[in-house]
Design an enzyme around this catalytic site. Structure first.
Site, PDB file in Angstrom:
ATOM      1  N   ASN A 135       0.203 -10.867  -4.191  1.00 16.22           N
ATOM      2  CA  ASN A 135      -0.669  -9.694  -4.099  1.00 16.22           C
ATOM      3  C   ASN A 135      -0.497  -8.888  -5.380  1.00 16.22           C
ATOM      4  OD1 ASN A 135      -2.019  -7.338  -3.460  1.00 16.22           O
ATOM      5  ND2 ASN A 135      -0.438  -6.578  -2.058  1.00 16.22           N
ATOM      6  N   LYS A 140      -2.071  -6.238  -6.284  1.00 18.40           N
ATOM      7  CA  LYS A 140      -2.354  -4.794  -6.121  1.00 18.40           C
ATOM      8  C   LYS A 140      -3.299  -4.352  -7.261  1.00 18.40           C
ATOM      9  CE  LYS A 140       2.195  -4.556  -4.126  1.00 18.40           C
ATOM     10  NZ  LYS A 140       3.235  -3.716  -3.583  1.00 18.40           N
ATOM     11  N   HIS A 144      -2.414  -4.089   4.831  1.00 17.78           N
ATOM     12  CA  HIS A 144      -1.226  -3.933   3.969  1.00 17.78           C
ATOM     13  C   HIS A 144      -0.691  -2.510   4.149  1.00 17.78           C
ATOM     14  CE1 HIS A 144       1.255  -3.569   0.395  1.00 17.78           C
ATOM     15  NE2 HIS A 144       1.287  -4.892   0.376  1.00 17.78           N
ATOM     16  N   GLU A 195       0.363  -0.393   2.148  1.00 15.34           N
ATOM     17  CA  GLU A 195      -0.175   0.612   1.205  1.00 15.34           C
ATOM     18  C   GLU A 195      -1.542   1.098   1.668  1.00 15.34           C
ATOM     19  OE1 GLU A 195       0.352  -1.662  -2.389  1.00 15.34           O
ATOM     20  OE2 GLU A 195       2.526  -1.453  -2.154  1.00 15.34           O
ATOM     21  N   GLU A 219       5.924  -7.542   6.778  1.00 19.24           N
ATOM     22  CA  GLU A 219       6.319  -6.831   5.569  1.00 19.24           C
ATOM     23  C   GLU A 219       6.974  -5.508   5.952  1.00 19.24           C
ATOM     24  OE1 GLU A 219       4.194  -8.267   1.892  1.00 19.24           O
ATOM     25  OE2 GLU A 219       2.945  -6.681   2.692  1.00 19.24           O
ATOM     26  N   GLY A 224       8.297  -3.253  -2.778  1.00 20.86           N
ATOM     27  CA  GLY A 224       8.373  -2.626  -4.097  1.00 20.86           C
ATOM     28  C   GLY A 224       9.638  -1.819  -4.315  1.00 20.86           C
ATOM     29  N   SER A 246       9.858  -7.499  -1.674  1.00 19.06           N
ATOM     30  CA  SER A 246      10.796  -7.768  -2.778  1.00 19.06           C
ATOM     31  C   SER A 246      11.244  -9.229  -2.838  1.00 19.06           C
ATOM     32  CB  SER A 246      11.993  -6.815  -2.705  1.00 19.06           C
ATOM     33  OG  SER A 246      11.554  -5.471  -2.850  1.00 19.06           O
TER      34      SER A 246
HETATM   35  C1  PEP Z   1       3.506  -6.594  -1.249  1.00 16.04           C
HETATM   36  O1  PEP Z   1       2.859  -5.833  -1.930  1.00 16.04           O
HETATM   37  O2  PEP Z   1       2.955  -7.168  -0.298  1.00 16.04           O
HETATM   38  C2  PEP Z   1       4.909  -6.819  -1.580  1.00 16.04           C
HETATM   39  C3  PEP Z   1       5.628  -7.531  -0.760  1.00 16.04           C
HETATM   40  O3  PEP Z   1       5.384  -6.246  -2.748  1.00 16.04           O
HETATM   41  P1  PEP Z   1       6.823  -6.519  -3.459  1.00 16.04           P
HETATM   42  O4  PEP Z   1       7.034  -8.014  -3.475  1.00 16.04           O
HETATM   43  O5  PEP Z   1       6.660  -5.962  -4.832  1.00 16.04           O
HETATM   44  O6  PEP Z   1       7.853  -5.830  -2.643  1.00 16.04           O
END
Ligand code: PEP
Length: 256
Positions: free
Chosen positions: A8, A10, A95, A97, A172, A178, A218
């Site tokens: 992803n 973003k 998601h 976010e 998630e 992040g 992450s």
């Molecule tokens: C995500 O945006 O779905 C995500 C898991 O980000 P990150 O790997 O940067 O934590």
């Protein structure tokens, strides 16, 4: 089940940077070993489609956000049908976010999953708890609420119960996105087990085992292999580490 490794991006990489990524990306796996998927920003979807087709690169493409309607007076929005026409085959829905920064509700995720299916896209539904939820012992309740909003809704649930209707889930944990904090493989497996159990309750055993559940939060080259080999983890959804073609390829390589 074939593992799915998704990136992803973003709000990173315009069309030029997108083409450059695919010029440098080398998949370490055979097509039948792993499904690779990238969600570029909508503006870069066409460039991604062109680069992938030109290079014969085995990567599926997805859209990060869709509106529920086919078209209309919704400034700034994109329909699932438009994304499909531009080369997407997956749509990210729910998601954290989108939920946290743009106020998307469980009801919004439901209509977006339905819109993705209407347009022939595979919905990739994200669910996950905040640190506050986890510390207050609400992990199971939050996951169940976010999942049931989609799978237990009358008509949509009946459609999703059929094996020919595509659905992918991503667990998630919000506190791991992040932040550099990763759920332990045990945490991930436990949450995936809860989701699998909810799917089983909604759809029965066989169908529940056909729905991939990805882990996201992450994921990096250094932890992907262990996460991918954990029980009930069928793939990973990668944010930051998917932006670099080499680290995304390394993560992909740990799935094949
Ligand atoms: C995500 O945006 O779905 C995500 C898991 O980000 P990150 O790997 O940067 O934590």
């Amino acid at each position: 089940m074939k593992p799915l490794v998704a990136g992803n991006w973003k709000m990173h990489k315009g069309p030029k940077a997108t083409s450059e990524f695919f010029e440098r990306f080398r998949t370490p796996c055979q097509t039948d070993e792993v499904t690779l998927l990238v969600f570029p920003p909508i503006l870069s979807l066409t460039a991604a489609r062109k680069a992938v087709d030109k290079g014969g690169i085995q990567v599926e493409l997805g859209v990060q956000h869709i509106h529920s309607e086919v078209e209309g007076a919704y400034t700034g929005e994109t329909s699932a049908e438009m994304a499909a026409e531009a080369g997407a085959s997956y749509a990210l829905v729910g998601h954290s976010e989108r939920r946290q920064l743009f106020g998307e509700s469980d009801a919004d995720t439901r209509v977006r999953v339905a819109a993705a299916l209407r347009a022939g896209l595979v919905p990739l539904l994200c669910v996950g708890e905040t640190l506050e939820d986890r510390q207050a012992g609400r992990l199971e309740a939050v996951l169940r609420r976010q999942l049931d909003a989609v799978v237990a809704f009358p008509e949509l649930g009946e459609s999703l119960a059929r094996s020919e209707t595509p659905l992918v889930l991503a667990y998630e944990p919000v506190w791991a996105i992040g932040t550099g904090e990763t759920a332990t493989p045990e945490d991930a497996s436990a949450a995936h087990g809860l989701l699998r159990e909810s799917l089983r309750a909604a759809f029965g055993d066989q169908r529940s085992r056909s729905i991939p559940i990805l882990y996201g939060g992450s994921v990096k080259p250094g932890n992907s292999r262990e996460l991918l080999s954990s029980p009930d983890v069928d793939g990973v959804l990668v944010g930051g580490a998917s932006l670099d073609p080499r680290s995304f390829a390394e993560i992909a390589g740990s799935a094949c």
